[in-house]
Motif scaffolding. Structure first.
Motif, PDB file in Angstrom:
ATOM      1  N   LEU A   4      37.549  33.171  39.109  1.00 48.05           N
ATOM      2  CA  LEU A   4      39.000  33.114  39.048  1.00 48.05           C
ATOM      3  C   LEU A   4      39.512  31.976  39.937  1.00 48.05           C
ATOM      4  CD1 LEU A   4      40.746  34.933  37.364  1.00 48.05           C
ATOM      5  CD2 LEU A   4      41.122  36.387  39.325  1.00 48.05           C
ATOM      6  N   MET A   7      39.019  28.804  38.268  1.00 45.04           N
ATOM      7  CA  MET A   7      39.974  28.588  37.181  1.00 45.04           C
ATOM      8  C   MET A   7      41.324  28.106  37.698  1.00 45.04           C
ATOM      9  SD  MET A   7      39.495  31.876  34.761  1.00 45.04           S
ATOM     10  CE  MET A   7      41.230  31.857  34.320  1.00 45.04           C
ATOM     11  N   VAL A  51      51.139  37.277  23.607  1.00 46.66           N
ATOM     12  CA  VAL A  51      50.655  36.562  24.794  1.00 46.66           C
ATOM     13  C   VAL A  51      49.610  35.529  24.377  1.00 46.66           C
ATOM     14  CG1 VAL A  51      49.353  36.808  26.956  1.00 46.66           C
ATOM     15  CG2 VAL A  51      51.121  38.477  26.387  1.00 46.66           C
ATOM     16  N   ASP A  52      48.638  35.959  23.579  1.00 46.70           N
ATOM     17  CA  ASP A  52      47.540  35.072  23.196  1.00 46.70           C
ATOM     18  C   ASP A  52      48.001  33.931  22.286  1.00 46.70           C
ATOM     19  OD1 ASP A  52      45.832  36.574  24.657  1.00 46.70           O
ATOM     20  OD2 ASP A  52      44.924  37.646  22.969  1.00 46.70           O
TER      21      ASP A  52
ATOM     22  N   ILE B 164      45.322  36.534  32.309  1.00 49.03           N
ATOM     23  CA  ILE B 164      45.288  37.810  31.581  1.00 49.03           C
ATOM     24  C   ILE B 164      43.973  37.939  30.815  1.00 49.03           C
ATOM     25  CG2 ILE B 164      46.358  39.105  29.680  1.00 49.03           C
ATOM     26  CD1 ILE B 164      49.044  38.230  30.658  1.00 49.03           C
ATOM     27  N   ARG B 165      43.612  36.870  30.088  1.00 48.80           N
ATOM     28  CA  ARG B 165      42.370  36.917  29.304  1.00 48.80           C
ATOM     29  C   ARG B 165      41.155  37.143  30.174  1.00 48.80           C
ATOM     30  NH1 ARG B 165      44.535  33.171  25.858  1.00 48.80           N
ATOM     31  NH2 ARG B 165      43.886  31.489  27.224  1.00 48.80           N
ATOM     32  N   TYR B 166      41.127  36.436  31.310  1.00 54.02           N
ATOM     33  CA  TYR B 166      39.972  36.549  32.197  1.00 54.02           C
ATOM     34  C   TYR B 166      39.848  37.964  32.768  1.00 54.02           C
ATOM     35  CZ  TYR B 166      36.804  35.869  36.042  1.00 54.02           C
ATOM     36  OH  TYR B 166      35.742  36.007  36.896  1.00 54.02           O
ATOM     37  N   VAL B 167      40.966  38.495  33.270  1.00 57.94           N
ATOM     38  CA  VAL B 167      40.929  39.827  33.893  1.00 57.94           C
ATOM     39  C   VAL B 167      40.612  40.901  32.848  1.00 57.94           C
ATOM     40  CG1 VAL B 167      42.262  41.538  35.211  1.00 57.94           C
ATOM     41  CG2 VAL B 167      42.512  39.109  35.714  1.00 57.94           C
ATOM     42  N   ARG B 168      41.152  40.720  31.641  1.00 59.63           N
ATOM     43  CA  ARG B 168      40.897  41.667  30.548  1.00 59.63           C
ATOM     44  C   ARG B 168      39.391  41.766  30.280  1.00 59.63           C
ATOM     45  NH1 ARG B 168      42.939  39.434  25.179  1.00 59.63           N
ATOM     46  NH2 ARG B 168      45.006  39.465  26.078  1.00 59.63           N
ATOM     47  N   MET B 170      37.019  40.868  32.327  1.00 59.52           N
ATOM     48  CA  MET B 170      36.348  41.368  33.528  1.00 59.52           C
ATOM     49  C   MET B 170      36.367  42.903  33.538  1.00 59.52           C
ATOM     50  SD  MET B 170      37.129  40.258  37.427  1.00 59.52           S
ATOM     51  CE  MET B 170      38.554  41.227  37.841  1.00 59.52           C
TER      52      MET B 170
END
Lengths: 127, 181
Positions: A4, A7, A51-52, B164-168, B170
């Protein structure tokens, strides 16, 4: 967590780029109604899609949640707030409808079916 | 509601409306004791004893936009169908805790569902609220705290789709690791 942190730089430059973009009047705001009625009708999928897809299609938008607006029969509902426009509420939003709203309304300000007239102004109010 | 994650999302919305600053979601699975426990705890405005009593009544709501309030009654119904119960502890000004118990192996116990999606949507939609999600399955557990995530990415908002994508992902991986999904 380490990933993270890695990133972070990438995301920060993306945000900086976005802030410099040619739309200073603000971002598109989408509010997904997320009360019991909305969630039971599939608001989670719609919000995830919003969101995506906004990110994938490079639309500068912020997608948040709101409570029940009293249109439980028409859930999932979303409110779209384009900069410089009156907010519009759309009902019966599924993935297909969400795609149509993004492509037609958010991109080109073309109205699409399914608008719930919640914030119309009456003559009396305008007086 | 199709699954338990959606119920959790629904109950957490109540906490958000109650003005909570911190919302703790705990899921405890104890397969030996045959217990599946869900707890959503907040530091919001809380309820009076009368309101707590009425919260499980589907014809009671604190809202004015409509006449019914089905979130908690539905959650209770699903818990009771699966041999469990729903309990609310609340005090005015301090917060509320909703606890639902299900028999783990009960045929009517719903699936856990997509906790990764639910937690990240809550986080992204309400970046000012701290969400802690702890999931225990037998002896294994995992914990995620959005404050820690916020610190790791300092300055980048939690509503950023990349975050959001990363945490999702994870959360999904961690749940697989403790064999909760």
């Amino acid at each position: 967590m380490a990933d993270l942190k890695k990133m972070k730089g990438e995301l920060q430059s993306k945000i900086a780029l976005r802030e410099k973009s040619d739309k200073p009047e603000g971002r598109v705001q989408v509010k997904v109604a997320m009360a019991t009625c909305g969630i039971a009708s599939g608001a989670k999928e719609v919000m995830e899609y919003m969101v995506d897809e906004m990110d994938k299609r490079n639309i500068d938008a912020i997608v948040t949640q709101t409570g029940c607006m009293g249109y439980c029969y028409a859930e999932p509902t979303i409110e779209v707030n384009l900069p410089g426009h009156e907010p519009l509420v759309f009902g019966y939003v599924d993935i297909k409808k969400a795609d149509e709203i993004i492509e037609k309304y958010i991109r080109n300000q073309e109205l699409v079916e399914g608008i719930i007239p919640m914030n119309y102004q009456t003559i009396e109010k305008n007086k | 509601m199709k699954d338990l994650a959606l119920h959790i999302m629904d109950i957490a919305q109540n906490s958000i409306t109650a003005g909570a600053k911190t919302i703790r979601v705990e899921v405890e699975e104890d397969t030996a004791a045959n217990v599946f426990l869900i707890r959503v705890e907040d530091d919001g405005c809380g309820m009076s004893p009368r309101e707590v009593e009425k919260a499980t009544d589907p014809y009671y709501t604190s809202r004015t936009t409509r006449k019914v309030g089905l979130g908690i009654p539905l959650f209770r119904q699903h818990a009771e169908q699966a041999g469990g119960y729903l309990q609310i502890r609340s005090s005015r000004g301090k917060g509320t805790a909703v606890e639902a118990m299900f028999r783990h192996d009960h045929i009517d116990r719903q699936e856990l569902g997509d906790m990764g999606g639910v937690v990240t949507l809550l986080m992204g939609g309400n970046p000012e609220i701290r969400f802690c999600y702890r999931h225990v399955r037998d002896k294994k557990e995992f914990l995620i705290d959005t404050r820690e995530i916020g610190e790791a990415i300092e300055g980048v908002p939690l509503s950023e789709p990349g975050v959001i994508r990363y945490v999702r992902e994870m959360i999904r991986e961690q749940l697989k690791e403790i064999q909760a999904i």
